[in-house]
Design a protein around this motif. Sequence first.
Motif, PDB file in Angstrom:
ATOM      1  N   GLU A   1      -0.123  21.449 -26.599  1.00  0.00           N
ATOM      2  CA  GLU A   1      -0.783  20.875 -27.771  1.00  0.00           C
ATOM      3  C   GLU A   1       0.243  20.518 -28.845  1.00  0.00           C
ATOM      4  N   PRO A   2      -0.075  19.487 -29.656  1.00  0.00           N
ATOM      5  CA  PRO A   2      -1.307  18.682 -29.652  1.00  0.00           C
ATOM      6  C   PRO A   2      -1.263  17.445 -28.756  1.00  0.00           C
ATOM      7  N   CYS A   3      -0.119  17.209 -28.087  1.00  0.00           N
ATOM      8  CA  CYS A   3      -0.010  16.020 -27.237  1.00  0.00           C
ATOM      9  C   CYS A   3      -1.045  16.049 -26.111  1.00  0.00           C
ATOM     10  N   LYS A   4      -1.279  17.221 -25.553  1.00  0.00           N
ATOM     11  CA  LYS A   4      -2.212  17.363 -24.436  1.00  0.00           C
ATOM     12  C   LYS A   4      -3.598  16.823 -24.806  1.00  0.00           C
ATOM     13  N   SER A   5      -4.091  17.191 -25.972  1.00  0.00           N
ATOM     14  CA  SER A   5      -5.431  16.743 -26.389  1.00  0.00           C
ATOM     15  C   SER A   5      -5.482  15.241 -26.626  1.00  0.00           C
ATOM     16  N   VAL A   6      -4.406  14.686 -27.192  1.00  0.00           N
ATOM     17  CA  VAL A   6      -4.376  13.239 -27.425  1.00  0.00           C
ATOM     18  C   VAL A   6      -4.403  12.485 -26.098  1.00  0.00           C
ATOM     19  N   LEU A   7      -3.629  12.949 -25.137  1.00  0.00           N
ATOM     20  CA  LEU A   7      -3.597  12.291 -23.828  1.00  0.00           C
ATOM     21  C   LEU A   7      -4.935  12.432 -23.102  1.00  0.00           C
ATOM     22  N   GLU A   8      -5.594  13.564 -23.261  1.00  0.00           N
ATOM     23  CA  GLU A   8      -6.917  13.735 -22.661  1.00  0.00           C
ATOM     24  C   GLU A   8      -7.917  12.767 -23.285  1.00  0.00           C
ATOM     25  N   CYS A   9      -7.830  12.568 -24.593  1.00  0.00           N
ATOM     26  CA  CYS A   9      -8.697  11.594 -25.266  1.00  0.00           C
ATOM     27  C   CYS A   9      -8.445  10.188 -24.741  1.00  0.00           C
ATOM     28  N   SER A  10      -7.188   9.872 -24.516  1.00  0.00           N
ATOM     29  CA  SER A  10      -6.845   8.559 -23.987  1.00  0.00           C
ATOM     30  C   SER A  10      -7.459   8.342 -22.615  1.00  0.00           C
ATOM     31  N   GLU A  11      -7.393   9.360 -21.764  1.00  0.00           N
ATOM     32  CA  GLU A  11      -7.976   9.255 -20.421  1.00  0.00           C
ATOM     33  C   GLU A  11      -9.481   9.042 -20.494  1.00  0.00           C
ATOM     34  N   LEU A  12     -10.141   9.749 -21.396  1.00  0.00           N
ATOM     35  CA  LEU A  12     -11.593   9.594 -21.555  1.00  0.00           C
ATOM     36  C   LEU A  12     -11.935   8.186 -22.036  1.00  0.00           C
ATOM     37  N   LEU A  13     -11.146   7.673 -22.969  1.00  0.00           N
ATOM     38  CA  LEU A  13     -11.402   6.338 -23.500  1.00  0.00           C
ATOM     39  C   LEU A  13     -11.163   5.276 -22.437  1.00  0.00           C
ATOM     40  N   ASP A  14     -10.087   5.419 -21.686  1.00  0.00           N
ATOM     41  CA  ASP A  14      -9.770   4.450 -20.637  1.00  0.00           C
ATOM     42  C   ASP A  14     -10.788   4.491 -19.506  1.00  0.00           C
ATOM     43  N   SER A  15     -11.449   5.625 -19.335  1.00  0.00           N
ATOM     44  CA  SER A  15     -12.486   5.759 -18.312  1.00  0.00           C
ATOM     45  C   SER A  15     -13.869   5.401 -18.839  1.00  0.00           C
ATOM     46  N   CYS A  16     -13.913   4.940 -20.095  1.00  0.00           N
ATOM     47  CA  CYS A  16     -15.173   4.564 -20.736  1.00  0.00           C
ATOM     48  C   CYS A  16     -16.153   5.740 -20.824  1.00  0.00           C
ATOM     49  N   ARG A  17     -15.623   6.950 -20.912  1.00  0.00           N
ATOM     50  CA  ARG A  17     -16.452   8.140 -21.124  1.00  0.00           C
ATOM     51  C   ARG A  17     -16.482   8.401 -22.616  1.00  0.00           C
ATOM     52  N   PHE A  18     -17.185   7.512 -23.316  1.00  0.00           N
ATOM     53  CA  PHE A  18     -17.091   7.454 -24.763  1.00  0.00           C
ATOM     54  C   PHE A  18     -17.669   8.677 -25.470  1.00  0.00           C
ATOM     55  N   VAL A  19     -18.787   9.193 -24.989  1.00  0.00           N
ATOM     56  CA  VAL A  19     -19.395  10.358 -25.630  1.00  0.00           C
ATOM     57  C   VAL A  19     -18.443  11.548 -25.564  1.00  0.00           C
ATOM     58  N   GLU A  20     -17.840  11.759 -24.398  1.00  0.00           N
ATOM     59  CA  GLU A  20     -16.872  12.843 -24.240  1.00  0.00           C
ATOM     60  C   GLU A  20     -15.622  12.577 -25.073  1.00  0.00           C
ATOM     61  N   PHE A  21     -15.271  11.310 -25.224  1.00  0.00           N
ATOM     62  CA  PHE A  21     -14.105  10.963 -26.027  1.00  0.00           C
ATOM     63  C   PHE A  21     -14.274  11.419 -27.468  1.00  0.00           C
ATOM     64  N   TRP A  22     -15.433  11.116 -28.061  1.00  0.00           N
ATOM     65  CA  TRP A  22     -15.639  11.487 -29.460  1.00  0.00           C
ATOM     66  C   TRP A  22     -15.585  12.998 -29.650  1.00  0.00           C
ATOM     67  N   ALA A  23     -16.123  13.732 -28.687  1.00  0.00           N
ATOM     68  CA  ALA A  23     -16.056  15.194 -28.752  1.00  0.00           C
ATOM     69  C   ALA A  23     -14.606  15.665 -28.675  1.00  0.00           C
ATOM     70  N   GLY A  24     -13.832  15.035 -27.788  1.00  0.00           N
ATOM     71  CA  GLY A  24     -12.428  15.402 -27.636  1.00  0.00           C
ATOM     72  C   GLY A  24     -11.600  15.084 -28.871  1.00  0.00           C
ATOM     73  N   LEU A  25     -11.890  13.946 -29.508  1.00  0.00           N
ATOM     74  CA  LEU A  25     -11.149  13.544 -30.705  1.00  0.00           C
ATOM     75  C   LEU A  25     -11.309  14.577 -31.814  1.00  0.00           C
ATOM     76  N   SER A  26     -12.510  15.099 -31.942  1.00  0.00           N
ATOM     77  CA  SER A  26     -12.785  16.077 -33.005  1.00  0.00           C
ATOM     78  C   SER A  26     -12.097  17.413 -32.761  1.00  0.00           C
ATOM     79  N   LYS A  27     -11.621  17.634 -31.533  1.00  0.00           N
ATOM     80  CA  LYS A  27     -11.006  18.918 -31.182  1.00  0.00           C
ATOM     81  C   LYS A  27      -9.478  18.866 -31.144  1.00  0.00           C
ATOM     82  N   ILE A  28      -8.889  17.726 -31.468  1.00  0.00           N
ATOM     83  CA  ILE A  28      -7.421  17.641 -31.496  1.00  0.00           C
ATOM     84  C   ILE A  28      -6.892  18.592 -32.573  1.00  0.00           C
ATOM     85  N   PRO A  29      -5.968  19.482 -32.228  1.00  0.00           N
ATOM     86  CA  PRO A  29      -5.394  20.379 -33.240  1.00  0.00           C
ATOM     87  C   PRO A  29      -4.676  19.579 -34.326  1.00  0.00           C
ATOM     88  N   THR A  30      -5.058  19.792 -35.563  1.00  0.00           N
ATOM     89  CA  THR A  30      -4.521  18.948 -36.647  1.00  0.00           C
ATOM     90  C   THR A  30      -3.929  19.799 -37.775  1.00  0.00           C
TER      91      THR A  30
END
Length: 225
Positions: A98-127
């Motif tokens: 972290e935090p690179c891991k969470s950003v890359l996971e969000c990218s994978e979700l977005l590229d896979s068009c798993r948008f609902v899961e993407f928004w959940a993942g974005l909110s969980k990025i350690p900031t």
Amino acid sequence: MSGETPPREYVESLLSKGAYKVSNQPTLEAYVDAQASGDGEYYFEANKALLKIYNSQKSLANTDKMATVLLLALVESYPSTDLLALSYLLPERYAASEPCKSVLECSELLDSCRFVEFWAGLSKIPTEDPSLKALVGRSTEKLQRGILQVLSFTYKSAKLDKVLTVLNLKDSAGLTQLKDPCLESVSGDTVVFKSTVDNTKRNRVFQEGLSYNAIANLMAKVSAE
């Protein structure tokens, strides 16, 4: 330049004299912070140079800055391939932490068009890093516009409730406020996208969800332009 936001022109001059000089690191990091806050224009080449410096000088590597660079590519350039290109410069041990891991996971979700899961993942990025936190906080509208663009590549119309779900919006007022040029109208329970060569020749209506295979080629086409 200490304590100040470096102008883009100054950053460009440094890169022209030697993009990967270690002495450029403080300026490039400062410009990453400026991009994250919205005070600096997105600059892929500068961000790439910073990652290459980190690669050559492991003792200087800053994981928060790495994650911010990756998220900038996602927020500012989606659906282009900037983040993919930058990810190749990221050592595996940083990509898996972290935090690179969470950003890359969000990218994978977005590229896979798993948008609902993407928004959940974005909110969980350690900031914990202020710049990364600022970027996450102001990223929503740009990402919503990017997703709308992806929808418009393939679909001429869509059910309003489905569009609101993938954009993480509560009502049609939020969609209208985006004022995105790809939108033709929002009326009743239907969203109509402006006609393009791609979406009209298929005459598809988005109803039950997105097929990644259906739009992957179009995303690649746009990324190449």
